[in-house]
Scaffold this active site. Structure first.
Site, PDB file in Angstrom:
ATOM      1  N   GLN A  91     -42.544   4.182  24.075  1.00  0.00           N
ATOM      2  CA  GLN A  91     -41.937   4.641  22.513  1.00  0.00           C
ATOM      3  C   GLN A  91     -41.223   3.126  22.162  1.00  0.00           C
ATOM      4  OE1 GLN A  91     -40.837   9.001  22.329  1.00  0.00           O
ATOM      5  NE2 GLN A  91     -40.633   8.304  24.572  1.00  0.00           N
ATOM      6  N   VAL A  93     -39.601  -0.351  20.759  1.00  0.00           N
ATOM      7  CA  VAL A  93     -40.374  -1.222  19.920  1.00  0.00           C
ATOM      8  C   VAL A  93     -39.811  -2.567  20.410  1.00  0.00           C
ATOM      9  CG1 VAL A  93     -40.949   0.505  18.261  1.00  0.00           C
ATOM     10  CG2 VAL A  93     -38.631  -0.679  18.129  1.00  0.00           C
ATOM     11  N   HIS A 109     -45.307   3.141  19.163  1.00  0.00           N
ATOM     12  CA  HIS A 109     -44.443   2.912  17.861  1.00  0.00           C
ATOM     13  C   HIS A 109     -44.320   1.699  17.288  1.00  0.00           C
ATOM     14  CE1 HIS A 109     -42.526   7.136  19.305  1.00  0.00           C
ATOM     15  NE2 HIS A 109     -43.858   7.211  18.802  1.00  0.00           N
ATOM     16  N   CYS A 117     -47.002  -6.994   5.390  1.00  0.00           N
ATOM     17  CA  CYS A 117     -46.668  -7.148   4.025  1.00  0.00           C
ATOM     18  C   CYS A 117     -47.061  -5.829   3.309  1.00  0.00           C
ATOM     19  CB  CYS A 117     -47.299  -8.502   3.408  1.00  0.00           C
ATOM     20  SG  CYS A 117     -47.210  -8.530   1.650  1.00  0.00           S
ATOM     21  N   THR A 178     -36.478   9.306  28.371  1.00  0.00           N
ATOM     22  CA  THR A 178     -36.961   9.659  26.966  1.00  0.00           C
ATOM     23  C   THR A 178     -36.240  10.907  26.891  1.00  0.00           C
ATOM     24  OG1 THR A 178     -38.640  10.072  25.259  1.00  0.00           O
ATOM     25  CG2 THR A 178     -39.280  10.401  27.507  1.00  0.00           C
TER      26      THR A 178
HETATM   27  C1  BV8 Z   1     -46.231  11.725  12.867  1.00  0.00           C
HETATM   28  C2  BV8 Z   1     -39.994   3.495  15.827  1.00  0.00           C
HETATM   29  C3  BV8 Z   1     -47.860  12.722  11.423  1.00  0.00           C
HETATM   30  C4  BV8 Z   1     -39.083   3.324  14.721  1.00  0.00           C
HETATM   31  C5  BV8 Z   1     -39.808   6.033  16.192  1.00  0.00           C
HETATM   32  C6  BV8 Z   1     -41.308  19.111  13.650  1.00  0.00           C
HETATM   33  C7  BV8 Z   1     -42.066  19.552  15.039  1.00  0.00           C
HETATM   34  C8  BV8 Z   1     -42.649  18.523  15.471  1.00  0.00           C
HETATM   35  C9  BV8 Z   1     -42.812  17.138  15.074  1.00  0.00           C
HETATM   36  C10 BV8 Z   1     -42.286  17.084  13.842  1.00  0.00           C
HETATM   37  C11 BV8 Z   1     -41.513  17.913  13.282  1.00  0.00           C
HETATM   38  N1  BV8 Z   1     -40.965  17.333  12.034  1.00  0.00           N
HETATM   39  C12 BV8 Z   1     -41.469  15.839  11.927  1.00  0.00           C
HETATM   40  C13 BV8 Z   1     -42.530  15.881  12.969  1.00  0.00           C
HETATM   41  C14 BV8 Z   1     -43.131  14.578  13.423  1.00  0.00           C
HETATM   42  C15 BV8 Z   1     -42.265  13.517  13.827  1.00  0.00           C
HETATM   43  C16 BV8 Z   1     -41.247  14.174  15.164  1.00  0.00           C
HETATM   44  O1  BV8 Z   1     -41.843  14.213  16.157  1.00  0.00           O
HETATM   45  N2  BV8 Z   1     -39.970  14.219  14.797  1.00  0.00           N
HETATM   46  C17 BV8 Z   1     -39.042  14.455  15.614  1.00  0.00           C
HETATM   47  C18 BV8 Z   1     -37.838  14.127  15.414  1.00  0.00           C
HETATM   48  C19 BV8 Z   1     -39.154  16.161  15.782  1.00  0.00           C
HETATM   49  N3  BV8 Z   1     -43.068  12.485  14.462  1.00  0.00           N
HETATM   50  C20 BV8 Z   1     -43.550  11.638  13.489  1.00  0.00           C
HETATM   51  O2  BV8 Z   1     -43.116  11.644  12.377  1.00  0.00           O
HETATM   52  C21 BV8 Z   1     -44.437  10.789  14.154  1.00  0.00           C
HETATM   53  N4  BV8 Z   1     -45.762  10.604  13.365  1.00  0.00           N
HETATM   54  O3  BV8 Z   1     -46.029  12.709  13.497  1.00  0.00           O
HETATM   55  O4  BV8 Z   1     -47.285  11.399  12.060  1.00  0.00           O
HETATM   56  C22 BV8 Z   1     -48.975  12.046  10.657  1.00  0.00           C
HETATM   57  C23 BV8 Z   1     -50.256  12.009  11.394  1.00  0.00           C
HETATM   58  C24 BV8 Z   1     -51.158  11.280  10.622  1.00  0.00           C
HETATM   59  C25 BV8 Z   1     -51.008  10.866   9.441  1.00  0.00           C
HETATM   60  C26 BV8 Z   1     -49.652  10.732   8.937  1.00  0.00           C
HETATM   61  C27 BV8 Z   1     -48.767  11.225   9.598  1.00  0.00           C
HETATM   62  C28 BV8 Z   1     -43.919   9.171  14.327  1.00  0.00           C
HETATM   63  C29 BV8 Z   1     -42.995   9.247  15.230  1.00  0.00           C
HETATM   64  C30 BV8 Z   1     -42.305   7.725  15.610  1.00  0.00           C
HETATM   65  C31 BV8 Z   1     -41.135   7.476  14.872  1.00  0.00           C
HETATM   66  N5  BV8 Z   1     -40.657   6.207  15.249  1.00  0.00           N
HETATM   67  N6  BV8 Z   1     -39.594   4.660  16.383  1.00  0.00           N
HETATM   68  C32 BV8 Z   1     -37.951   2.663  14.991  1.00  0.00           C
HETATM   69  O5  BV8 Z   1     -37.898   2.548  16.425  1.00  0.00           O
HETATM   70  O6  BV8 Z   1     -37.311   2.136  14.237  1.00  0.00           O
HETATM   71  S1  BV8 Z   1     -39.467   7.139  17.119  1.00  0.00           S
HETATM   72  C33 BV8 Z   1     -37.726   6.525  17.898  1.00  0.00           C
HETATM   73  O7  BV8 Z   1     -37.265   7.626  18.284  1.00  0.00           O
HETATM   74  C34 BV8 Z   1     -38.154   5.844  19.091  1.00  0.00           C
HETATM   75  O8  BV8 Z   1     -39.251   4.827  19.107  1.00  0.00           O
HETATM   76  C35 BV8 Z   1     -38.341   6.648  20.164  1.00  0.00           C
HETATM   77  O9  BV8 Z   1     -39.621   6.970  20.240  1.00  0.00           O
HETATM   78  C36 BV8 Z   1     -37.598   7.890  19.562  1.00  0.00           C
HETATM   79  C37 BV8 Z   1     -36.571   8.355  20.317  1.00  0.00           C
HETATM   80  O10 BV8 Z   1     -36.584   9.145  21.439  1.00  0.00           O
HETATM   81  P1  BV8 Z   1     -36.253   8.312  22.972  1.00  0.00           P
HETATM   82  O11 BV8 Z   1     -36.961   7.020  23.356  1.00  0.00           O
HETATM   83  O12 BV8 Z   1     -36.523   9.518  23.774  1.00  0.00           O
HETATM   84  O13 BV8 Z   1     -34.708   8.172  22.707  1.00  0.00           O
HETATM   85  P2  BV8 Z   1     -33.531   8.961  22.743  1.00  0.00           P
HETATM   86  O14 BV8 Z   1     -32.260   8.215  22.088  1.00  0.00           O
HETATM   87  O15 BV8 Z   1     -33.815  10.209  21.841  1.00  0.00           O
HETATM   88  O16 BV8 Z   1     -33.105   9.555  24.159  1.00  0.00           O
HETATM   89  C38 BV8 Z   1     -32.807   8.457  25.109  1.00  0.00           C
HETATM   90  C39 BV8 Z   1     -33.016   9.145  26.401  1.00  0.00           C
HETATM   91  O17 BV8 Z   1     -32.629   8.018  27.327  1.00  0.00           O
HETATM   92  C40 BV8 Z   1     -32.095  10.292  26.574  1.00  0.00           C
HETATM   93  O18 BV8 Z   1     -32.728  11.415  26.986  1.00  0.00           O
HETATM   94  C41 BV8 Z   1     -31.098   9.817  27.420  1.00  0.00           C
HETATM   95  O19 BV8 Z   1     -30.530  10.716  28.230  1.00  0.00           O
HETATM   96  C42 BV8 Z   1     -31.770   8.939  28.238  1.00  0.00           C
HETATM   97  N7  BV8 Z   1     -30.895   7.538  28.754  1.00  0.00           N
HETATM   98  C43 BV8 Z   1     -29.947   6.967  28.622  1.00  0.00           C
HETATM   99  N8  BV8 Z   1     -29.399   6.139  29.160  1.00  0.00           N
HETATM  100  C44 BV8 Z   1     -30.543   6.048  30.377  1.00  0.00           C
HETATM  101  C45 BV8 Z   1     -31.195   7.051  30.038  1.00  0.00           C
HETATM  102  N9  BV8 Z   1     -32.378   7.321  30.795  1.00  0.00           N
HETATM  103  C46 BV8 Z   1     -32.375   6.525  31.960  1.00  0.00           C
HETATM  104  N10 BV8 Z   1     -31.695   5.539  32.218  1.00  0.00           N
HETATM  105  C47 BV8 Z   1     -30.570   5.209  31.331  1.00  0.00           C
HETATM  106  N11 BV8 Z   1     -29.719   4.237  31.747  1.00  0.00           N
HETATM  107 ZN    ZN Z   2     -48.154 -10.403   1.239  1.00  0.00          ZN
END
Ligand code: BV8
Ligand code: ZN
Length: 230
Positions: A91, A93, A109, A117, A178
């Protein structure tokens, strides 16, 4: 489980890069100028204030450029080398897995290191650091955006389809750093369980999916994953 698995797979999140000094989305250091990532990683935020969104990505790009892959990234590159069926579904980038040598990587992602663009659609690999704050498209002079998938945007249909197929075929899924809250990426975990794969999670804290995995190794992935490899 890893030794006897024939088709191991990994799904990674921001925790994989935490020990490289990259803030996670929901962890303590994830804030930037007091904005929450969900507030910036959206098409609406970019439409409203493209320069601020671009500056957030420039900050992240330059942070990643100064960072190094950590032992977890290197362990995954080794796993790919030793197990020809292995793929990394990420996930993230930041491209740190590729810098550690991983090649069979699915970036669900997108990537900080690709731009597109919004006027002519020209896509480019863009490795410039320090990241220029000028966002003129080299082809048409329009405005470029980061080549990442924002909340509310669909994932590349071929990438998510391949990820789902790999998960359906795997017999072991390593879930690494994650919170398993963002879909459709998080949906890959129950998909693996439904298909009879074993699931091992490595995370200091339990995630939303910990109740369905075969084992949760609680700790930093940079310490625990290398110890799983012989
Ligand atoms: C889509 C790129 C539809 C950008 C990212 C309600 C219910 C269900 C779904 C939804 C909803 N409302 C909206 C949605 C859909 C939405 C979604 O899921 N929202 C969530 C918040 C509920 N999803 C979307 O919008 C997706 N698209 O559904 O489109 C559609 C279909 C067709 C046509 C049109 C539309 C798109 C989702 C992608 C978003 N972009 N990133 C950027 O990076 O700037 S997501 C972004 O957040 C990251 O890429 C990553 O994927 C995510 C964060 O999650 P994690 O990676 O898990 O990170 P997080 O900080 O949360 O957790 C870190 C973990 O690491 C923790 O558990 C921690 O304990 C652990 N950790 C910490 N240190 C360590 C460790 N583990 C091991 N070792 C360590 N040292
Ligand atoms: Zn252009």
């Amino acid at each position: 489980m890893l030794r006897t698995s024939r088709r191991p797979l990994a799904l990674a999140g921001a925790g994989l890069s935490a020990e490289s000094g990259i803030p996670t989305f929901r962890g303590a250091g994830g804030l930037w100028r007091n904005y929450r990532p969900e507030a910036l990683a959206t098409p609406e935020a970019f439409a409203r204030d493209p320069q601020t969104v671009w500056e957030w990505y420039a900050w992240r790009r330059d942070l990643v450029a100064e960072a190094q892959p950590n032992p977890a990234h290197h362990a995954l590159a080794r796993l790919e080398h030793e197990r020809e069926a292995f793929w990394l579904i990420t996930q993230n980038v930041d491209g740190l897995s590729q810098r550690a040598g991983s090649q069979r990587v699915l970036e669900l992602h997108g990537s900080l290191w690709r731009t597109r663009c919004i006027v002519c659609g020209h896509e480019a690999e863009d490795l410039r650091t320090p990241t220029p704050l000028d966002t003129a498209c080299e082809t048409c002079g329009g405005r470029i955006r980061p080549g990442v998938v924002w909340f509310g945007e669909g994932l590349d249909s071929q990438v998510i389809a391949k990820a789902q197929r790999l998960v359906e075929e795997c017999d072991l899924l390593l879930v690494l750093g994650t919170s398993a809250r963002v879909y459709p990426a998080a949906g890959l975990i129950p998909l693996a369980v439904q298909n009879g794969a074993r699931v091992i999670e490595i995370n200091p804290d339990p995630s939303g999916m910990s109740s369905m995995v075969n084992g949760l190794l609680q700790g930093p992935v940079g310490e625990l994953l290398p110890r799983l490899l012989p």
